[in-house]
Scaffold this motif. Structure first.
Motif, PDB file in Angstrom:
ATOM      1  N   SER A 109     -48.703  31.414  -4.932  1.00  0.00           N
ATOM      2  CA  SER A 109     -48.449  32.852  -4.766  1.00  0.00           C
ATOM      3  C   SER A 109     -46.999  33.140  -4.413  1.00  0.00           C
ATOM      4  CB  SER A 109     -49.369  33.425  -3.675  1.00  0.00           C
ATOM      5  OG  SER A 109     -50.720  33.339  -4.041  1.00  0.00           O
ATOM      6  N   SER A 115     -51.041  36.007  -9.009  1.00  0.00           N
ATOM      7  CA  SER A 115     -52.289  35.860  -9.770  1.00  0.00           C
ATOM      8  C   SER A 115     -52.678  34.390  -9.912  1.00  0.00           C
ATOM      9  CB  SER A 115     -52.153  36.497 -11.155  1.00  0.00           C
ATOM     10  OG  SER A 115     -51.963  37.894 -11.047  1.00  0.00           O
ATOM     11  N   CYS A 358     -55.199  37.553  -0.637  1.00  0.00           N
ATOM     12  CA  CYS A 358     -56.091  37.288  -1.758  1.00  0.00           C
ATOM     13  C   CYS A 358     -57.545  37.203  -1.312  1.00  0.00           C
ATOM     14  CB  CYS A 358     -55.705  35.981  -2.456  1.00  0.00           C
ATOM     15  SG  CYS A 358     -54.123  36.057  -3.314  1.00  0.00           S
ATOM     16  N   TYR A 489     -57.646  34.765 -13.307  1.00  0.00           N
ATOM     17  CA  TYR A 489     -56.211  35.037 -13.442  1.00  0.00           C
ATOM     18  C   TYR A 489     -55.965  36.380 -14.130  1.00  0.00           C
ATOM     19  CZ  TYR A 489     -51.312  34.490 -14.715  1.00  0.00           C
ATOM     20  OH  TYR A 489     -49.965  34.688 -14.855  1.00  0.00           O
ATOM     21  N   HIS A 492     -57.150  39.389 -11.921  1.00  0.00           N
ATOM     22  CA  HIS A 492     -56.223  39.715 -10.834  1.00  0.00           C
ATOM     23  C   HIS A 492     -54.947  40.338 -11.389  1.00  0.00           C
ATOM     24  CE1 HIS A 492     -53.116  38.971  -7.733  1.00  0.00           C
ATOM     25  NE2 HIS A 492     -54.104  39.168  -6.878  1.00  0.00           N
ATOM     26  N   LYS A 493     -54.476  39.813 -12.500  1.00  0.00           N
ATOM     27  CA  LYS A 493     -53.239  40.351 -13.095  1.00  0.00           C
ATOM     28  C   LYS A 493     -53.439  41.805 -13.520  1.00  0.00           C
ATOM     29  CE  LYS A 493     -50.038  38.220 -13.873  1.00  0.00           C
ATOM     30  NZ  LYS A 493     -48.817  38.003 -13.064  1.00  0.00           N
ATOM     31  N   ASP A 496     -53.938  43.837  -9.988  1.00  0.00           N
ATOM     32  CA  ASP A 496     -52.797  43.852  -9.072  1.00  0.00           C
ATOM     33  C   ASP A 496     -51.477  44.179  -9.773  1.00  0.00           C
ATOM     34  OD1 ASP A 496     -51.976  43.208  -6.247  1.00  0.00           O
ATOM     35  OD2 ASP A 496     -50.678  41.795  -7.306  1.00  0.00           O
TER      36      ASP A 496
END
Length: 537
Positions: A109, A115, A358, A489, A492-493, A496
Motif C-alpha cells: 500500500s 489496491s 483497508c 484488486y 478496490h480500484k 477507491d
C-alpha cells in the motif's frame, strides 16, 4: 550485511526522524494500536517454521518423489529454495528498515498501490484463516488413524479452544509455546535423517541400499507424456508442489512489528528461518529418495495420516514396526503447531490491513498486554469452517475454499518482489543510500527480478494439468485464487480510485525503528520459560 544506520536528514518528514519513542512511529495510527515488541529472533524463526514445516513435508513429499523421481524432486526443491532465498533477502532489507505490523501487506500500500495492498492482504489473510480450519480437520483425521470410529468434529472442537487461547496470551508467551512446539517437528525430521543413514547402510531388512533406487527404477520419473519431455513435465509439476511446501517461510516478517530491536532480531531470524527450512526440506527429500523407490504404490495413497507418510513407508520397508505410531504422534504436533502459526499470522495481517485503512478500525484494538484480541478472534472464528469436512456435501465446499489457499502464497511472493523493487526505487528517488540501511539484501534488484519472473511463471502455469486434456472444473480449482485476487484488486480500484504511488512520494519514513532507544539483548529459552510459567500460573 549488517551496518549501523546513521542519523540521516529526510526532506520529506523531519518529524519522523526525531521521534522520541522507543517503539515504532505510528503516524496516523489510532492510539489503540499497541502491539508490544517482545518477540526474539528465535520466536520469529519458529513461528515461520511452525507455519511451513507441516503435512507438506511429512506426507505430500512422498507424492513428489512418485511424480518426478528422487533426482527430479530434489532439483525442484533446490530450485524453489533459491526463489525463497530471494524472497527472504527482500523481506530482510525492508523489514529491518520498516518493522511494521502486517509487514509486506503494508509495504504494498505504501510503495506500490493501495489496491495491491488491499487485494494481497485480504487474500493472504483468508488463506491463513482457512489453513487454520484445514489443520484442525487434519488433526481429527490423524487421530482417526488410531480409532476410525471417532468423528473429527470432536477434535476440531477440542483443539480449537486451546489453540485460540494460546494466541490470546501475551506475544512472548505465545512465541515460547510455538518455539517448543515447532522444535518437535524439526527434531523428528533430523531423527528421520539419522534413521535413513542407518537403513541405507544396511541396518534394515533391505540390506545395503546405497543409490540402487536411482538406477532401478531410476532417478527421474516420467509424467503425462513420454521421452525426455516427460522428465521435464514431472520436474515442473513437482516445482509447483515444492512452492506450496515452502509457503509460510515469509511469516517471519509478519511479526516484525512485535520484534525486539528489529535491526538485530529480523536479519538473524530471517537468515536462520531460511536455512533451517531449506536444509530440512532438501535433506528430507534426499533421504526419502534413497530409501524408497519412486514406484512404491504406498507413496500415492493420499491419506492425511501416517499411512501416507514416506517416513512410515521407509520404516515399514526396513522392518521397523513401532515407528508409524510415533510418526503419527509427531504429525499431530506438526498440524497443531501450523494451526497456531496460522492464527497468529492471520491476526497480524488484519492489524496491518486496519492500519492501512483497508479494514475496520476496531481490528487494531489490543489488550493491555498488546494482544490484538479482536483480530485473533475474527481469524480463529474462520476455523469453524473445518466442520464442513464432517459431511460429504460440506467437504466439497470446504475443498473449494481450500483451493484459494494453494496459490495465495505464490501471489504473496510476487507482491513481495514488486514491493522490494518499488522500495529500492523510492530510496533512489529520495536520495537514501542503500549502504546506510540496517541490512542490505544480497543481489539487490536483479535477484528480486529473478524471483519475480519465475514466481509469476509458476503462478500462471501451476494448473497446467487442466489443459492436458482440458477440464473446466480443474481449471477453476487451479486458478480460483488468481480470479479472486483480480476481483479484489479491480473492486478496490473502482471504489477507491487510488493511483499508483510515485517513488518520490512513497512513505519510507513512518514506521522507522530507533535502535538507540531499544533493548539489544535476547532472553535464553531457560529464562524465558520461567517467565512463561510465572505469567500463565
Amino acid at each position: 550485511m549488517d551496518s549501523v544506520l546513521p542519523k540521516m536528514e529526510d526532506n520529506r518528514s523531519e518529524k519522523s526522524q526525531t521521534h522520541s519513542s522507543s517503539d515504532v512511529e505510528n503516524q496516523g495510527s489510532p492510539p489503540e494500536a499497541k502491539l508490544q515488541r517482545k518477540l526474539s529472533s528465535r520466536h520469529l524463526q519458529f513461528v515461520a517454521i511452525g507455519g511451513t514445516v507441516g503435512t507438506g513435508i511429512f506426507i505430500a513429499s512422498g507424492k513428489s518423489i512418485a511424480t518426478a523421481g528422487p533426482a527430479g524432486a530434489l532439483l525442484a526443491y533446490v530450485f524453489i529454495g533459491t526463489l525463497v532465498y530471494a524472497v527472504m533477502q527482500a523481506l530482510a532489507e525492508m523489514s529491518t528498515y520498516l518493522p511494521v505490523s502486517g509487514a509486506f501487506t503494508q509495504y504494498a500500500s505504501r510503495f506500490v498501490d493501495p489496491s495491491l495492498g488491499f487485494a494481497m492482504g485480504w487474500i493472504y489473510w483468508f488463506s491463513w484463516s482457512i489453513t487454520y480450519a484445514l489443520e484442525l480437520s487434519a488433526a481429527g483425521l490423524i487421530i482417526q488413524w488410531w480409532d476410525s470410529s471417532l468423528n473429527i468434529a470432536i477434535f476440531i472442537s477440542i483443539f480449537w479452544i486451546p489453540i485460540t487461547l494460546v494466541n490470546l496470551l501475551p506475544v512472548d508467551v505465545f512465541g515460547e509455546f510455538e518455539f517448543w512446539f515447532a522444535s518437535l517437528k524439526v527434531m523428528a525430521l533430523v531423527g528421520f535423517m539419522i534413521f535413513s543413514i542407518c537403513i541405507n547402510a544396511g541396518a534394515g531388512d533391505q540390506g545395503y541400499i546405497g543409490f540402487k533406487y536411482w538406477d532401478n527404477p531410476g532417478a527421474f520419473a516420467p509424467y503425462l507424456t513420454d521421452g525426455p519431455k516427460a522428465k521435464f513435465v514431472s520436474f515442473w509439476s513437482v516445482l509447483v508442489a515444492a512452492a506450496f511446501s515452502f509457503q509460510g517461510s515469509e511469516l517471519v516478517a509478519v511479526g516484525a512489528g512485535e520484534s525486539t530491536n528489529p535491526r538485530v532480531t529480523m536479519p538473524k531470524a530471517i537468515r536462520r528461518t531460511f536455512w533451517s527450512i531449506f536444509l530440512v526440506f532438501v535433506f528430507t527429500i534426499f533421504f526419502i529418495g534413497i530409501v524408497i523407490p519412486y514406484d512404491n504404490e504406498a507413496l500415492l495413497i493420499g491419506e492425511t495420516n501416517a499411512s501416507s507418510s514416506p517416513l512410515v513407508i521407509a520404516a515399514q520397508l526396513a522392518g521397523v514396526k513401532v515407528l508409524p505410531h510415533i510418526i503419527n504422534a509427531v504429525l499431530l504436533t506438526a498440524v497443531l503447531s501450523a494451526a497456531s502459526s496460522a492464527v497468529y499470522s492471520g491476526s497480524r495481517i488484519l492489524v496491518g490491513l486496519s492500519e492501512q485503512q483497508c479494514g475496520p478500525r476496531f481490528l487494531q484494538t489490543t489488550s493491555k498486554r498488546g494482544v490484538p484480541y479482536i483480530s485473533v478472534s475474527v481469524t480463529a472464528a474462520i476455523g469453524a469452517l473445518g466442520y464442513l469436512n464432517c459431511s460429504e456435501d460440506g467437504s466439497e465446499a470446504f475443498n473449494w475454499l481450500l483451493n484459494i489457499t494453494s496459490v495465495a502464497g505464490l501471489i504473496a511472493w510476487c507482491c513481495i518482489f514488486i514491493c522490494y523493487l518499488a522500495f529500492t526505487k523510492a530510496l533512489r528517488a529520495q536520495n537514501i543510500d542503500r549502504d546506510n540501511l540496517p541490512y542490505r539484501a544480497w543481489g539487490g534488484d536483479w535477484f528480486a527480478w529473478y524471483g519475480l519472473i519465475f514466481c509469476v511463471i509458476i503462478t500462471f502455469t501451476q494448473g497446467f494439468t487442466a489443459f492436458v486434456p482440458w477440464n473446466t472444473e480443474d481449471f477453476f480449482i487451479a486458478y480460483v485464487s488468481l480470479i479472486l485476487f483480480a476481483v479484489l484488486y479491480v473492486g478496490h480500484k473502482a471504489f477507491d480510485r487510488s493511483g499508483f504511488i510515485n517513488a518520490v512520494d512513497a512513505d519510507i519514513a513512518s514506521g522507522r525503528y530507533h535502535e538507540e532507544l531499544a533493548e539489544t539483548w535476547e532472553e535464553s529459552p531457560r529464562s524465558m520459560w520461567k517467565k512463561v510459567i510465572k505469567k500463565v500460573f
